[in-house]
Design an enzyme around this catalytic site. Structure first.
Site, PDB file in Angstrom:
ATOM      1  N   LYS A 112       0.836  -1.205   0.000  1.00 52.97           N
ATOM      2  CA  LYS A 112       0.000   0.000   0.000  1.00 52.97           C
ATOM      3  C   LYS A 112       0.869   1.253   0.000  1.00 52.97           C
ATOM      4  O   LYS A 112       1.612   1.496   0.936  1.00 52.97           O
ATOM      5  CB  LYS A 112      -0.903   0.047   1.243  1.00 52.97           C
ATOM      6  CG  LYS A 112      -1.897   1.208   1.133  1.00 52.97           C
ATOM      7  CD  LYS A 112      -2.585   1.565   2.425  1.00 52.97           C
ATOM      8  CE  LYS A 112      -1.945   2.686   3.178  1.00 52.97           C
ATOM      9  NZ  LYS A 112      -1.889   3.984   2.504  1.00 52.97           N
ATOM     10  N   GLY A 144       6.868   4.767   8.554  1.00 50.11           N
ATOM     11  CA  GLY A 144       5.954   5.879   8.815  1.00 50.11           C
ATOM     12  C   GLY A 144       6.185   6.447  10.190  1.00 50.11           C
ATOM     13  O   GLY A 144       7.283   6.342  10.748  1.00 50.11           O
ATOM     14  N   CYS A 184      13.181  10.853   7.182  1.00 49.38           N
ATOM     15  CA  CYS A 184      13.171  10.343   8.555  1.00 49.38           C
ATOM     16  C   CYS A 184      14.526  10.512   9.233  1.00 49.38           C
ATOM     17  O   CYS A 184      14.608  10.740  10.425  1.00 49.38           O
ATOM     18  CB  CYS A 184      12.737   8.884   8.577  1.00 49.38           C
ATOM     19  SG  CYS A 184      13.655   7.866   7.416  1.00 49.38           S
ATOM     20  N   GLU A 227       9.746  15.429  15.982  1.00 46.50           N
ATOM     21  CA  GLU A 227      10.091  15.349  14.563  1.00 46.50           C
ATOM     22  C   GLU A 227       9.226  16.343  13.786  1.00 46.50           C
ATOM     23  O   GLU A 227       8.005  16.229  13.758  1.00 46.50           O
ATOM     24  CB  GLU A 227       9.818  13.928  14.057  1.00 46.50           C
ATOM     25  CG  GLU A 227      10.243  13.706  12.633  1.00 46.50           C
ATOM     26  CD  GLU A 227      10.014  12.265  12.172  1.00 46.50           C
ATOM     27  OE1 GLU A 227       8.994  11.672  12.552  1.00 46.50           O
ATOM     28  OE2 GLU A 227      10.866  11.751  11.434  1.00 46.50           O
TER      29      GLU A 227
HETATM   30  P1  NDP Z   1       1.730   7.760   8.880  1.00 46.27           P
HETATM   31  O1  NDP Z   1       2.542   6.943   9.783  1.00 46.27           O
HETATM   32  O2  NDP Z   1       0.385   8.162   9.316  1.00 46.27           O
HETATM   33  O3  NDP Z   1       1.552   6.986   7.477  1.00 46.27           O
HETATM   34  C1  NDP Z   1       2.496   6.109   6.915  1.00 46.27           C
HETATM   35  C2  NDP Z   1       1.739   5.044   6.091  1.00 46.27           C
HETATM   36  O4  NDP Z   1       0.912   4.254   6.953  1.00 46.27           O
HETATM   37  C3  NDP Z   1       0.794   5.615   5.060  1.00 46.27           C
HETATM   38  O5  NDP Z   1       0.718   4.733   3.968  1.00 46.27           O
HETATM   39  C4  NDP Z   1      -0.506   5.648   5.807  1.00 46.27           C
HETATM   40  O6  NDP Z   1      -1.634   5.705   4.978  1.00 46.27           O
HETATM   41  C5  NDP Z   1      -0.459   4.358   6.571  1.00 46.27           C
HETATM   42  N1  NDP Z   1      -1.263   4.323   7.775  1.00 46.27           N
HETATM   43  C6  NDP Z   1      -1.796   5.359   8.480  1.00 46.27           C
HETATM   44  N2  NDP Z   1      -2.479   4.887   9.541  1.00 46.27           N
HETATM   45  C7  NDP Z   1      -2.373   3.550   9.531  1.00 46.27           C
HETATM   46  C8  NDP Z   1      -2.849   2.503  10.363  1.00 46.27           C
HETATM   47  N3  NDP Z   1      -3.581   2.747  11.447  1.00 46.27           N
HETATM   48  N4  NDP Z   1      -2.559   1.224  10.055  1.00 46.27           N
HETATM   49  C9  NDP Z   1      -1.805   0.952   8.976  1.00 46.27           C
HETATM   50  N5  NDP Z   1      -1.336   1.900   8.132  1.00 46.27           N
HETATM   51  C10 NDP Z   1      -1.606   3.185   8.406  1.00 46.27           C
HETATM   52  O7  NDP Z   1       2.545   9.008   8.476  1.00 46.27           O
HETATM   53  P2  NDP Z   1       1.950  10.306   7.784  1.00 46.27           P
HETATM   54  O8  NDP Z   1       2.095  10.079   6.365  1.00 46.27           O
HETATM   55  O9  NDP Z   1       0.596  10.692   8.230  1.00 46.27           O
HETATM   56  O10 NDP Z   1       2.951  11.398   8.341  1.00 46.27           O
HETATM   57  C11 NDP Z   1       2.802  11.938   9.661  1.00 46.27           C
HETATM   58  C12 NDP Z   1       4.134  12.182  10.284  1.00 46.27           C
HETATM   59  O11 NDP Z   1       4.832  10.943  10.415  1.00 46.27           O
HETATM   60  C13 NDP Z   1       5.075  13.018   9.451  1.00 46.27           C
HETATM   61  O12 NDP Z   1       4.871  14.349   9.563  1.00 46.27           O
HETATM   62  C14 NDP Z   1       6.392  12.572   9.997  1.00 46.27           C
HETATM   63  O13 NDP Z   1       6.686  13.230  11.181  1.00 46.27           O
HETATM   64  C15 NDP Z   1       6.190  11.137  10.257  1.00 46.27           C
HETATM   65  N6  NDP Z   1       6.680  10.299   9.160  1.00 46.27           N
HETATM   66  C16 NDP Z   1       7.852   9.650   9.304  1.00 46.27           C
HETATM   67  C17 NDP Z   1       8.346   8.917   8.258  1.00 46.27           C
HETATM   68  C18 NDP Z   1       9.606   8.183   8.350  1.00 46.27           C
HETATM   69  O14 NDP Z   1      10.120   7.752   7.325  1.00 46.27           O
HETATM   70  N7  NDP Z   1      10.145   7.980   9.507  1.00 46.27           N
HETATM   71  C19 NDP Z   1       7.680   8.835   6.978  1.00 46.27           C
HETATM   72  C20 NDP Z   1       6.437   9.528   6.937  1.00 46.27           C
HETATM   73  C21 NDP Z   1       5.970  10.217   7.996  1.00 46.27           C
HETATM   74  P3  NDP Z   1      -2.039   7.111   4.294  1.00 46.27           P
HETATM   75  O15 NDP Z   1      -0.988   8.124   4.573  1.00 46.27           O
HETATM   76  O16 NDP Z   1      -2.098   6.768   2.887  1.00 46.27           O
HETATM   77  O17 NDP Z   1      -3.318   7.479   4.901  1.00 46.27           O
END
Ligand code: NDP
Length: 796
Positions: free
Chosen positions: A191, A243, A299, A397
């Site tokens: 996904k 994420g 990240c 972050e």
């Molecule tokens: P999320 O952790 O919310 O999302 C990452 C992925 O997980 C996306 O594909 C998202 O879907 C999916 N997801 C969201 N909720 C769930 C769940 N309950 N169960 C399974 N999958 C889920 O990150 P965000 O994109 O919302 O970003 C928010 C913050 O997270 C950023 O501002 C940053 O601080 C941090 N982040 C850190 C990253 C890293 O590499 N360490 C990468 C991205 C974000 P979808 O987004 O499609 O709804």
């Protein structure tokens, strides 16, 4: 000369736009409407959401939103594809992965433009970083597929793996996850983030072009609820998630006890340390690569600048001058240094952090060349000073182009500030003294350390974090291991029962409130007073309770009944024994050999104790096995080394095997002494400290170990033994914030579920309900270490 200078000063970059015609034509070709890719064909969805170009605010396409039924359909397709995909063998899969690498290369520019349109990152980055690295991952893993049978004998693929990625490196994250999964013979349900699905959709098409069999790669689009449906699906054998830490925690809770493998690549707050002797011009360029790359939505971005106080003013001047020359503009313009943030929500989030810091009294400096474009999700390069470790902007972050500045006086203070975070993903160290840099690198709590560099990645070098940055690695052999399983060998034919096996089978324990009962002398001739072993000393249990140990109904001993407080004391003692980590491998090996020697010297006592439980032959075999595992661990102590990788840039990467830290372990029920040592010895050999719970029924045997430990050179606190109610004590270990990992290979499903759920507090690594590694020293040793990649550049 003056004329040339003044001409140069007035010169500016002209626009150098990249055409998006081919990408737009591709979108048009699909009617700007996409479904899911399941079982090798496109599947329509009922509901759709828009994916936007964050630089222009325009809609690029409508994408279907998958619910649980589509996820189920994808899992079914992936499961059906498994047998044929595995039957293809390593070489067959290598051919397919090679075709994917080639295909990505042939369509590199289309992928780069699509990524830029969908994400807002500059074409320079997608063209020169994201896509080439994704290609490299498929090539590298074609190689692993080819070598799988020879290099990973006895290992098996996991099955259907669920992979969920964020929006910051959409195709690259896909490559990091899909390439190793497929190389090992797994099939995938993937996904992408809802903000950035386009390159994954084009990749699905590429799978058809490259001959990936139907069902091997399945793509479901959607938001968080779609990810949740993948996590919830019982047909998924492993979840690989990148994420936020918040969602990572939720997934850890949801998968607890399910027996599914999990890797979490989560957030970070990485330090960028500039020592007094650093090359400041190079460090400034490093900062640009570190925090302004991908608009800081990385990240492992070096978001905390820690600079020597005598150097801070000079560095700040140079940095501010450089920031003023950064061009923020259309991401399709080849001369833009920074593009747009991924969405208005992300822009607001970043601005919120900076506004609150300003309101708290921080000094905010923002600059860029020519100002920001009037429209679109743009945010300027930002430097925030006048902050301290308690400031929100230093702790949290931000995920934007925002750098905080703090100063230090000594290298020790730099390490302390650097480690003052709940995260542990990456770090950069800048110093012209390689000695100083390589002294600091091992002391930093991070999965990756770049010396005089930042944000370097390669498929051969594992990437991942420690602490709340998650666990598991992506890339390299350590990343491949996450997609494999080593099953326990088939059970050996039952051996002739030992003489006293009936008595052993009826070994039982029960709690007693009395401490004065004199045990019957069935095993020990003289009354023994076994105690807990904490901090190198025998200790009475805090609660003052004992537990009866009965063999064949006969009371043989009263074992101390440890409680929550004893575990806390043991953890405290283990924490204080940190120096064990810094002992040389040779020194640790010597201690383990000496332990084996002392154990053998105690054989009459141990045989007298084990004989009635296992029979004479069984007792001798058990003692022999115990000495054997200690010798094994001692032998490996100075041989289970890391590796040196040669990354494509002029860099050597030292993949160091570092101890995990403080390991809590529950000894297996099967073997009284060798079972406990089989876990503890490799953990100690790799430099970990251990709090062990001997199996309740064999507590007296473990108690005998105290005498051996007392006569050996193992420093106090390195190995602690707490007998008592195993379930209760394991829960305390699982929930303890100072315990870095929990091992319980023969936990039941219910026990595994409980401790995995409790481990969420500090996202500790759990190895539970999986006895496979017990049979393979290398896999066991791999559990005892985490890989830190230290990137060291060379050349002039
Ligand atoms: P999320 O952790 O919310 O999302 C990452 C992925 O997980 C996306 O594909 C998202 O879907 C999916 N997801 C969201 N909720 C769930 C769940 N309950 N169960 C399974 N999958 C889920 O990150 P965000 O994109 O919302 O970003 C928010 C913050 O997270 C950023 O501002 C940053 O601080 C941090 N982040 C850190 C990253 C890293 O590499 N360490 C990468 C991205 C974000 P979808 O987004 O499609 O709804």
């Amino acid at each position: 000369m003056n004329t040339i200078t003044s001409i140069l000063e007035t010169m500016d970059y002209g626009p150098a736009p990249e055409s998006d015609a081919v990408a737009q034509a591709w979108l048009e070709g699909h009617g700007r409407r996409f479904g899911h890719f399941i079982g090798g064909r496109w599947v329509r969805g009922a509901r759709h959401f828009a994916t936007l170009d964050p630089a222009r605010g325009s809609e690029l396409a409508q994408v279907a939103q998958a619910g649980p039924s589509q996820v189920d359909q994808a899992v079914q397709a992936a499961a059906a594809a498994l047998p044929a995909w595995q039957a293809l063998g390593g070489h067959g899969r290598a051919r397919v992965l090679y075709a994917l690498a080639r295909g990505l290369q042939k369509h590199a520019r289309l992928f780069a433009v699509l990524e830029t349109l969908d994400n807002g990152k500059t074409i320079r980055e997608t063209r020169d970083v994201d896509i080439p690295l994704a290609v490299r991952h498929f090539y590298h893993h074609a190689g692993w597929a080819q070598l799988l049978e020879s290099e990973w004998p006895h290992h098996r693929a996991l099955g259907v793996v669920g992979q969920i990625v964020p929006w910051n490196f959409p195709l690259l994250m896909l490559a990091w996850k899909v390439a190793p999964a497929l190389a090992c013979g797994n099939t995938v349900v993937f996904k992408p983030a809802e903000q950035t699905p386009l390159t994954a959709l084009r990749f699905a098409e590429l799978c058809v072009e490259a001959g990936v069999p139907a069902g091997v790669f399945n793509l479901v689009n959607g938001e968080g609820s779609t990810g949740r449906a993948i996590v919830d699906h019982p047909g998924i054998a492993k979840i690989a998630f990148t994420g936020s830490t918040e969602v990572g925690r939720e997934i850890r809770k949801l998968t607890a006890g399910s027996g599914r493998k999990l890797t979490l690549e989560l957030g970070g707050k990485s330090p960028f340390i500039v020592c007094a002797d650093a090359d400041l011009d190079a460090a400034v360029e490093g900062l640009v690569d570190s925090i302004f790359f991908n608009q800081g939505q990385v990240c492992c971005a070096g978001s905390r600048l820690l600079v020597h106080e005598g150097t801070a003013a000079r560095l700040t001047d140079k940095l501010q001058a450089r920031m003023a020359r950064i061009r923020v503009g259309s991401p399709l313009d080849k001369s833009s240094d920074m593009g747009a943030l991924v969405s208005p929500v992300q822009c607001e989030r970043v601005a919120g952090f900076v506004d609150r810091a300003r309101a708290e009294g921080a000094v905010v400096h923002q600059a860029c060349a020519g100002g920001l474009p009037a429209q679109g999700c743009y945010y300027p390069p930002t430097l925030v000073s006048g902050v301290d470790t308690a400031s929100e902007i230093v702790r949290e972050e931000v995920f934007g182009p925002v750098l905080t500045l703090q100063t230090f006086r000594t290298p020790a203070e730099a390490v302390e500030l650097a480690n003052h975070t709940r995260y542990g993903l990456a770090a950069s160290v800048w110093s012209e003294s390689i000695g100083l840099a390589l002294d600091l690198a091992p002391r930093l709590k991070a999965g990756v350390v770049w010396v005089n560099g930042a944000n370097q990645f390669d498929a051969a070098c594992g990437f991942g974090g420690v602490r709340e940055s998650g666990f598991g690695r992506e890339g390299g052999a350590e990343g491949l291991r996450e997609y494999l399983h080593r099953p326990a060998p088939a059970a050996a034919p039952a051996r002739k029962p030992a003489r006293r096996s009936a008595a052993a089978a009826s070994t039982s324990t029960s709690t007693s409130t009395s401490t004065s009962t004199r045990p019957l002398a069935a095993v020990a001739a003289i009354d023994r007073t076994p105690k807990l072993y904490i901090g190198g000393k025998q200790a009475r249990p805090d609660g003052g309770y004992s537990r009866e140990l009965r063999v064949g109904g006969e009371l043989v001993a009263l074992l101390p009944e440890g409680n929550r407080k004893d575990i806390r004391n043991a953890v405290e003692a283990a924490r204080a024994a940190m120096a064990w980590e810094r002992q040389s491998a040779h020194a640790r090996a010597q201690v383990l050999y000496y332990l084996a020697e002392n154990l053998a010297a105690q054989s009459p006592r141990l045989l007298a104790l084990l004989g009635p439980l296992l029979g004479d032959a069984g007792a001798a075999a058990e003692l022999d096995a115990s000495v054997h595992v200690l010798f094994d661990a001692a032998a490996w102590a100075d041989k289970f080394d890391g590796a040196v990788h040669q990354a494509p840039s002029r860099t050597v990467v030292l993949a160091l095997h570092e101890p995990v830290g403080l390991i809590g372990l529950v000894a297996p029920k099967a073997r009284p002494l060798s079972g406990l040592l089989a876990l503890a010895a490799p953990a100690l050999a790799m430099g970990n400290r251990v709090v062990a719970l001997p199996c309740a029924a064999w507590g007296l045997v473990a108690a005998e170990l105290y005498a051996v430990l007392d006569t050996s050179d193992l420093p106090g606190g390195v190995l602690n033994l707490v007998t008592g109610p195993v379930d209760e004590l394991a829960d305390v270990l699982a929930a303890h914030a100072e315990v870095d990992a929990l091992w319980w290979p023969d936990a039941s499903a219910a026990q595994a579920a409980r401790v995995e759920a409790l481990s969420v507090s500090n996202l500790k690594r759990c190895w539970v309900a999986d006895e496979g590694p017990l049979h393979d020293p290398r896999t066991l040793l791999a559990q005892a270490v985490q890989v830190k990649n230290v990137w060291v550049p060379y050349g002039v």
